[in-house]
Design a protein around this motif. Sequence first.
Motif, PDB file in Angstrom:
ATOM      1  N   UNK A  67      80.999 171.440  26.464  1.00  0.00           N
ATOM      2  CA  UNK A  67      81.872 172.526  26.026  1.00  0.00           C
ATOM      3  C   UNK A  67      81.665 172.807  24.531  1.00  0.00           C
ATOM      4  N   UNK A  68      81.522 171.764  23.738  1.00  0.00           N
ATOM      5  CA  UNK A  68      81.272 171.905  22.303  1.00  0.00           C
ATOM      6  C   UNK A  68      79.984 172.692  22.045  1.00  0.00           C
ATOM      7  N   UNK A  69      78.997 172.501  22.906  1.00  0.00           N
ATOM      8  CA  UNK A  69      77.704 173.180  22.755  1.00  0.00           C
ATOM      9  C   UNK A  69      77.654 174.516  23.491  1.00  0.00           C
ATOM     10  N   UNK A  70      78.801 174.995  23.952  1.00  0.00           N
ATOM     11  CA  UNK A  70      78.919 176.301  24.601  1.00  0.00           C
ATOM     12  C   UNK A  70      78.105 176.408  25.886  1.00  0.00           C
ATOM     13  N   UNK A  71      77.960 175.295  26.588  1.00  0.00           N
ATOM     14  CA  UNK A  71      77.251 175.292  27.863  1.00  0.00           C
ATOM     15  C   UNK A  71      78.217 175.248  29.045  1.00  0.00           C
TER      16      UNK A  71
END
Length: 119
Positions: A67-71
């Motif tokens: 989620x932090x890496x926008x995946x």
Amino acid sequence: MIDLSQTASCSTKDLRAVRDALEVLNGKWKLQILIAILSGTKRFKEIAREIEGISDRMLSKELKELETHHLVVRKVYDSFPPVVEYSATAHTSSLDKVIYALKEWGYLHREKIIHASDV
């Protein structure tokens, strides 16, 4: 097909880009989680059932990192009990070629290992 003879001339910038990609996708679980979610939005326990051997704690940790890496997108529904769903982002589709290449290499490597043990 990548020309591996060109990898010897990779710049520091190129190597940094590869390192960045590996840092995002590192470990045993992240690609498996992404592949599970790429087939559609899923709840936590649905993902856990699809990935053999992952603990709830590890799945939770990996989902947060993705989620932090926008995946991955996490959506919480205001209900009782709370419902949480996870889905892939548009950015996740940028990994399609990577996942396909890894799958193809995995088949190739498995064949090589099987045939190497026959010798």
